[in-house]
Scaffold this active site. Structure first.
Site, PDB file in Angstrom:
ATOM      1  N   TYR A 467       0.817  -1.217   0.000  1.00  0.00           N
ATOM      2  CA  TYR A 467       0.000   0.000   0.000  1.00  0.00           C
ATOM      3  C   TYR A 467       0.851   1.268   0.000  1.00  0.00           C
ATOM      4  O   TYR A 467       0.555   2.222   0.707  1.00  0.00           O
ATOM      5  CB  TYR A 467      -0.963   0.001   1.195  1.00  0.00           C
ATOM      6  CG  TYR A 467      -1.813  -1.239   1.266  1.00  0.00           C
ATOM      7  CD1 TYR A 467      -2.912  -1.400   0.426  1.00  0.00           C
ATOM      8  CD2 TYR A 467      -1.501  -2.259   2.143  1.00  0.00           C
ATOM      9  CE1 TYR A 467      -3.687  -2.554   0.476  1.00  0.00           C
ATOM     10  CE2 TYR A 467      -2.268  -3.415   2.208  1.00  0.00           C
ATOM     11  CZ  TYR A 467      -3.357  -3.552   1.366  1.00  0.00           C
ATOM     12  OH  TYR A 467      -4.121  -4.708   1.405  1.00  0.00           O
ATOM     13  N   HIS A 468       1.893   1.287  -0.848  1.00  0.00           N
ATOM     14  CA  HIS A 468       2.769   2.454  -0.943  1.00  0.00           C
ATOM     15  C   HIS A 468       2.831   2.995  -2.370  1.00  0.00           C
ATOM     16  O   HIS A 468       3.920   3.279  -2.874  1.00  0.00           O
ATOM     17  CB  HIS A 468       4.184   2.095  -0.487  1.00  0.00           C
ATOM     18  CG  HIS A 468       4.285   1.661   0.933  1.00  0.00           C
ATOM     19  ND1 HIS A 468       5.381   0.965   1.425  1.00  0.00           N
ATOM     20  CD2 HIS A 468       3.449   1.820   1.980  1.00  0.00           C
ATOM     21  CE1 HIS A 468       5.203   0.711   2.706  1.00  0.00           C
ATOM     22  NE2 HIS A 468       4.034   1.222   3.065  1.00  0.00           N
ATOM     23  N   PRO A 469       1.699   3.181  -3.065  1.00  0.00           N
ATOM     24  CA  PRO A 469       1.764   3.703  -4.436  1.00  0.00           C
ATOM     25  C   PRO A 469       2.345   5.112  -4.465  1.00  0.00           C
ATOM     26  O   PRO A 469       2.085   5.931  -3.588  1.00  0.00           O
ATOM     27  CB  PRO A 469       0.305   3.677  -4.893  1.00  0.00           C
ATOM     28  CG  PRO A 469      -0.486   3.797  -3.633  1.00  0.00           C
ATOM     29  CD  PRO A 469       0.310   3.024  -2.615  1.00  0.00           C
TER      30      PRO A 469
END
Length: 550
Positions: A467-469
């Site tokens: 969850y680090h776009p």
């Protein structure tokens, strides 16, 4: 109806947006409208660290990727926070800045490691670290865990048995080693940017916050941003006018989506959708993200977190937290971690995160979850991906989710990095301190860490996001390859900025929320025209009419 007009409009009340809105109000820069598509963070679950699983599942945009060809054609969940505080209100609270080399490799003047360090420090209220890299007195609480599970302690010992040094500060001179993460908590509570920043100015009559507000687009006149169109709970479209600046802080998916809906983006894409292109910029390109594998093992004893939220145990834990802000509910679950140089180049490329429970929290819908047994999980992943994807609009309808293609495992180097990450994790699980706890490794099951062909099959089928776009509104000099300039202004629009993780040319090595907050601080300082906004804590006042829930 009277005309809604403000000096500043901030789109997105997340990790960076709350920082920007707060600093503008503190410095008396003018009136501020903060638009947040999600709801308020009023639930107790946003305060108790250990309830991270509940808030993440309930308060997030349900983003999904398109089928990923290098991951067996899977559509993969890539949810993002949809609530005041954004990711900082729903994440695992791990405080990691990244490596100094990350910022230097951006190659952007004014954004190197030495340039951004003062903003990291300025934001931080670190309870135990100081000196060259840390300080106390900022707004963001950064703390040691109030609870350390015995299995996490075994994980930290196992890392040392594998030859890793014990590290007390993953945000100092070097990440390399094993230890306990510091967390964005304060006195046993989650410290989101909504609580750490926005709460300080919530009684100010110059601030208006509207939740449940979906931004449709930014309006322009004579090359300047003049208004923002939005709707509340899918109601009629409203227009808010701006006198000074519009700031988009909607994240790596929301920010490019709003820009493209407004006519700023790749002309060849917008023209297909019938959107007039005002400025042709590479919006939505350069998308990349961190990935990880969950290595699961059952344990001999009933000693994990499984069941601790049920019955008398759950009541006891809640009482201890409510009365003393101590005990199990103060854990962020991901208590221990490690950074490892798997290539021997003097710089870690693998991150480990340990859970004293079987990981069953972020599976893509339809995938088989692990059995409800006592166990542990080592999350392991490669932190410097090479592959780049893109985000595109599905249609002109602002209610529709965008098409997200991160191009996961799109290079051989990325695949090999993830295989090395699994190998490191499996080797760690064979160290005496962890091996004594483990009954059976269930994922990957009965697999030798040296069998790279089998590991490739496991990786392609089980890889998932951290969850680090990042990167979809890249900052830089050249409008052919970037979206914002070095002051975070959108090329060609002097009063429109993007201030969030989407501006990063390359994702930092590790968890990204601290970087988002740093960008918020840096962006606010640039708007205000001063190197660092003067600190003005003042009293935290009770809310007046500052919040209008949509």
């Amino acid at each position: 109806m009277s005309r809604q007009e403000y000096d500043y409009i901030v789109i997105g009340g997340g990790s960076a947006g709350c920082v920007v809105a707060t600093r503008l109000i503190e410095q008396n820069a003018g009136t501020v409208l903060l638009l947040e598509a999600g709801g308020p963070d009023s639930s107790l679950f946003h305060t108790i660290p250990a309830t991270v699983v509940k808030v993440f599942q309930q308060k997030s945009w349900p983003y999904m990727t398109i089928p990923q060809p290098h991951c067996n054609g899977r559509e993969m969940i890539i949810a993002q926070g949809k609530v005041l505080g954004g990711g900082s209100s729903v994440n695992g609270m791990i405080y990691i800045r990244g490596q100094q080399e990350d910022f230097d490799e951006w190659g952007v003047p004014g954004w190197g490691a030495r340039d951004v360090l003062p903003y990291f420090k300025f934001a931080e209220d670190n309870e135990s670290l100081s000196g060259e890299y840390h300080q106390a007195g900022g707004y963001l609480g950064v703390s040691e865990n109030r609870f350390r599970h015995p299995m996490t302690q075994a994980f930290v010992r196992a890392g040392q048995e594998m030859g890793l040094a014990y590290v007390n500060d993953f945000n100092g001179a070097s990440q390399q080693g094993v230890g306990y993460y510091q967390t964005t908590t304060r006195s046993g509570e989650r410290c989101s940017t909504s609580k750490a920043y926005l709460k300080r100015v919530r009684g100010n009559d110059k601030l208006t916050v509207i939740t449940g507000a979906l931004t449709h687009k930014v309006l322009f006149s004579e090359g300047r941003a003049v208004a923002v169109e939005f709707s509340e709970k899918q109601g009629s479209v409203q227009t808010a006018w701006v006198r000074k600046e519009v700031v988009i802080s909607a994240g790596a998916f929301g920010s490019p989506k709003i820009l493209m809906q407004s006519g700023i983006g790749p002309k060849e894409h917008l023209s297909v959708l019938g959107i007039d292109t005002l400025i042709d910029l590479p919006v939505g390109k350069n998308l990349h993200d961190h990935l990880h594998l969950s290595l699961n093992a059952t344990t001999h004893a009933s000693n994990s977190l499984l069941g601790e939220d049920k019955g008398l145990r759950g009541i006891s834990h809640m009482f201890q937290w409510a009365a003393f802000r101590s005990g199990l509910l103060t854990t962020n679950v991901l208590e221990g971690g490690a950074f490892i140089d798997s290539l021997g180049v003097g710089r870690p490329d693998i991150q480990l995160m340990f859970l004293p429970v079987l990981d069953n929290f972020d599976n893509t819908p339809g995938e088989k979850p692990p059995a409800q047994e006592h166990g542990l999980t080592v999350k392991t992943g490669h932190v410097r991906p090479e592959a780049r994807g893109q985000l595109r609009l599905r249609s002109k309808d602002p209610q529709e989710q965008p098409l997200i293609d991160p191009n996961y495992l799109g290079t051989q180097a990325d695949l090999e990095g993830q295989i090395r990450a699994v190998q490191v994790g499996l080797r760690l699980m064979e160290q005496p301190s962890l091996k004594a706890l483990i009954k059976k490794v269930t994922a990957p099951e009965e697999m030798d860490w040296r069998d790279t062909r089998a590991l490739e099959v496991f990786v392609r089928q089980n890889i998932k996001t951290v969850y680090h776009p990042t990167g979809t509104c890249r900052l830089g000099h050249d409008s052919a390859t970037s979206v914002t300039d070095l002051d975070l202004r959108v090329h060609g629009v002097p009063n429109l900025r993007v201030i969030d993780l989407s501006v990063c040319p390359m994702v930092t090595s590790g968890n990204t929320n601290a970087t988002a907050i740093m960008i918020g601080e840096r962006g606010a300082a640039q708007i205000l025209g001063r190197p660092l906004a003067a600190s003005n804590p003042g009293p935290i006042r009770e809310p007046a009419s500052w919040l209008r829930e949509g």
